[in-house]
Design a protein around this motif. Sequence first.
Motif: not given
Lengths: 256, 256
Positions: A21-24, A37, A40, A47-48, A82, A84
């Motif tokens: 998961p990518v982190t936003l 958001w 996504l 994502y987290t 973001l 990744d």
Amino acid sequence: MNSIFRRNNSESGDANKPTKPVTLYVIRLSPGCRVTWWYLIQTKIPYTLVDVDVITLDDKEEGTTEKKKLPEGCPPEGVPALVDGDILVFGVHSVLRYLSSRYCSYYAFGKTLPTRMRVESLIEWTENELHRVLGYRCVYPQISQKYRLPSNLASDQLVETGFKELAFLLEYLENKLLATGTSTSSVYLCDKELTVVDFFVATILMQAEWISFDLRLWPKLKSWLGSMKSQNGWDQVHKVHREFVQELKVLNEASL
Amino acid sequence: MNSIFRRNNSESGDANKPTKPVTLYVIRLSPGCRVTWWYLIQTKIPYTLVDVDVITLDDKEEGTTEKKKLPEGCPPEGVPALVDGDILVFGVHSVLRYLSSRYCSYYAFGKTLPTRMRVESLIEWTENELHRVLGYRCVYPQISQKYRLPSNLASDQLVETGFKELAFLLEYLENKLLATGTSTSSVYLCDKELTVVDFFVATILMQAEWISFDLRLWPKLKSWLGSMKSQNGWDQVHKVHREFVQELKVLNEASL
């Protein structure tokens, strides 16, 4: 062949998804954060979400909530951000552009190259002109001490002249970008279909709810905004916004 | 394979050039316009330049020069704008991104994907934060009636608080982005090599010359800006800027 000529995949379920998961990093009251958001959610990219700040009603309340830090390498006000893998991207335009080109074949960026370039250009215009005027000139100085000028006179003039600029921009949205259709239910700002520009402009116009500003002078825009509110993902990304509007309402009633 | 993974070609002489010259619509005093013009010079992409406006010293002088119109489809303040066949792109970030991905393999955008994403993100930050504060808060209200607030008190407060924000951003440039090197001659903002971010930040900092603002409190930044002025193409794109600074100087001396 350059990727900007690649066929657009209108299905959001593209196979090329990140392995982790990518982190936003977001401020949920920030319109730019809400649109990334939403993107996504729409594209089903795993994502987290990390909250980095809370906008408070006035400076006295600052410091009451713990601020989570932005990743190393982000500049001041560098949200959304973001992460990744070893890649860090910040800023709404850059984050949307990265996700769209890497993972979802330009989903909601339009199907042809001219449309995609128009979408990208209008993302930039929305951030630079519309948000600068509606947010930093009209709305935020009425809500937060941080955005006010030292005297009430100066702050009032900042807001008053901001509204003149805002009316000009709303006229442009109403009479240029929304002028082509007759049925508002099928009209979008850039294309025959929904694009990220629609969602971005809508999240920014929502900030006007903080000061109970009504769009009745711009009926096409008001109707279009109403239809945006029924979009998949809208309720989820606007939950904190709705709570904030309610909080402001209670405070206003208490001060009457 | 997605184009953002394509190898970067550090040579600007890429074979994939437009068959007809592109047209760039500019205001030569606008830093965003200058950086896109510089990019065309650096990459040897054939172009035609169109001047769309002239910033005058005060409102009385407006209307004395014929304003050439922006292409149909551009929003208010939609410069720089680029026309390439049936494609219209506007906004500095969008124009640079379009040219870099279509015609010159991301020239001056960094050689790796993480660097390229950092360059893109900092282009956005430069436009949104640095230009908003240095331009619209500190410099333009001192030069043009258009950017002033109705009273002198309010305008002064706009400028004064703007300078506090500006100092914060200059500290960030000095102590974060320029902190890594010891020899200023080899230090750049994003990468070991020059990127478009260096040129964009430099054109914006040049606006400070309109109000004789000196960077001596930020020595690394001042030295870096000095080295930017020796870049190929700098003199050409800053000709009108230099004339404007001279004009302001004569006016200031006359008013003493």
